[in-house]
Design an enzyme around this catalytic site. Structure first.
Site, short mmCIF file in Angstrom:
data_model
loop_
_atom_site.label_atom_id
_atom_site.label_comp_id
_atom_site.label_asym_id
_atom_site.label_seq_id
_atom_site.Cartn_x
_atom_site.Cartn_y
_atom_site.Cartn_z
N SER A 235 0.84 7.69 1.82
CA SER A 235 0.40 8.42 3.21
C SER A 235 0.46 7.35 4.60
O SER A 235 0.33 6.08 4.35
CB SER A 235 -0.87 8.83 2.71
OG SER A 235 -0.65 9.35 3.40
N TYR B 67 -9.73 7.99 1.55
CA TYR B 67 -8.15 8.58 1.26
C TYR B 67 -7.32 7.61 1.88
O TYR B 67 -6.27 6.92 1.17
CB TYR B 67 -7.93 9.80 1.98
CG TYR B 67 -5.62 9.77 1.07
CD1 TYR B 67 -5.80 10.63 -0.39
CD2 TYR B 67 -5.47 9.76 2.28
CE1 TYR B 67 -5.00 10.48 -0.40
CE2 TYR B 67 -4.76 10.64 1.66
CZ TYR B 67 -3.64 10.97 0.57
OH TYR B 67 -1.93 11.30 0.47
N LYS C 100 -5.12 4.31 -0.57
CA LYS C 100 -3.51 4.26 -0.87
C LYS C 100 -3.31 3.02 0.04
O LYS C 100 -2.25 1.95 -1.40
CB LYS C 100 -2.63 5.40 0.23
CG LYS C 100 -3.20 6.71 -0.63
CD LYS C 100 -2.74 7.32 -1.66
CE LYS C 100 -2.35 8.24 -2.59
NZ LYS C 100 -2.18 8.61 -3.17
#
Ligand code: UDP
Length: 328
Positions: free
Chosen positions: A122, A146, A150
């Site tokens: 992302s 988050y 990643k």
């Protein structure tokens, strides 16, 4: 792309929004697709292409057995939690699922002798980038669990590749939107947080008004700018990345966007035009953690994979999303 009848692909999270679009393309092009999904955030309704096995990646032994039996040439790993504010509130849950379960998958993959891997990363790994458009070589400074999850997986992949254990492509998604132009599949979220979905559901009357989070950013109209990519172009990028790995390509990391941005106000304007509905909009304060501008540098994916997007058009993105909204 040529039909590859004998190639078997495992898609984790294939019942989700992006995974289900990729499955459709894979099956249409003749690949043999096995979806592993625990259906924790999706219903399976979108899983119309490929064979679904309901299984949680935490169950490493079961995953290993499935991998050994199906013996895929490649794994595409979409399964993850994706809601940024939720990751801030429940970091451990995010690290367990996005990092812990990916470790289990990688370990099962290694035991099963599978080498090729495509990872759903992302733009959140960049945090608030200092250069725009942001290139893959920019420093990673994620600002949410988050994004951090990643970035952590990317480091694990890099080290495994350096050790000769895997070859991988990590695709860093920018703002994915839109739906299958044929109207068969599309996003299914009860409480969507993303701008385009919120706008369309407001047009449908599911929300009383749309909030614009922040109008005092250092951008031409004061609202945040994002690089919106059509989910079908993103799906195509996965097939190109797979082809690249199957042809012997080296491990690499690629931004997935169009290389240009639209402001929140511009998106709202297009959503009103596409729907023909002048829904209510309220300007409110900034949402914490939003970078003012996020635009991909795209020369790497264009040159390495010969990526040529078909739907680089905000109208098409919103039109296809609207078509889907009116079917669900
Ligand atoms: N946004 C907004 N109203 C909404 C949802 C989002 O103004 O109801 C803004 C958000 O603050 C950001 C942009 O739209 O500037 C894109 O947000 P989204 O959640 O779609 O994607 P993100 O860039 O956070 O991944």
């Amino acid at each position: 792309m040529e039909k590859k009848v004998s190639i078997r692909v495992v898609v984790t999270g294939g019942a989700g929004y992006i995974g289900s679009h990729v499955c459709k393309l894979l099956v249409k092009r003749g690949f043999d697709v096995l979806v592993i999904d625990n259906l924790s955030t999706s219903s399976g309704r979108n899983c119309r292409y490929g064979h679904l096995i309901k299984l949680d990646l935490a169950e490493e032994e079961k995953v290993l057995a499935v991998l050994k039996e199906f013996a895929p040439q490649i794994i595409m790993h979409f399964a993850a939690f994706i809601v940024v504010p939720e990751s801030v509130e429940r970091p451990l849950m995010y690290y367990y699922n996005n990092v812990g379960n990916t470790l289990k998958l990688l370990s099962a993959m290694k035991k099963a002798g599978i080498e090729k891997f495509i990872f759903s990363s992302s733009a959140a790994v960049y945090g608030i980038p200092t250069e725009i458009p942001v290139s893959e070589s920019a420093e990673l400074r994620p600002i949410s669990p988050y994004g951090e999850s990643k970035a952590m997986v990317e480091k694990i992949l890099r080290d495994m590749a350096l050790a000769g254990e895997i070859r991988y492509v990590s695709l860093r998604y920018f703002n994915v939107a839109g739906a299958d132009p044929e109207g068969e599949i599309g996003p299914l979220y009860n409480q969507p947080t993303h701008l385009i979905l919120r706008a369309l559901k407001t047009a449908k009357g599911e929300f009383p008004y749309l909030e614009i989070f922040g109008t005092d950013y250092p951008t031409p109209d004061g609202t945040c700018i994002r690089d919106y990519i059509h989910v079908m172009d993103l799906a195509e990028a996965h097939l190109l990345a797979m082809e690249y790995l199957l042809d012997g390509g080296e491990s690499t990391i690629l931004n997935c966007g169009y290389g240009r941005g639209y402001s929140v106000r511009e998106v709202v304007e297009v959503a009103k035009r596409v729907t023909g509905i002048d829904f209510e909009v309220r300007e409110t304060g900034r949402r914490p953690g939003d970078p003012p501008v996020l635009i991909a540098r795209t020369d790497k994916i264009r040159s390495l994979l010969d990526f040529r997007p078909r739907y680089d058009d905000l109208y098409a993105i919103i039109r296809h999303a609207w078509l889907w909204e009116n079917k669900i």
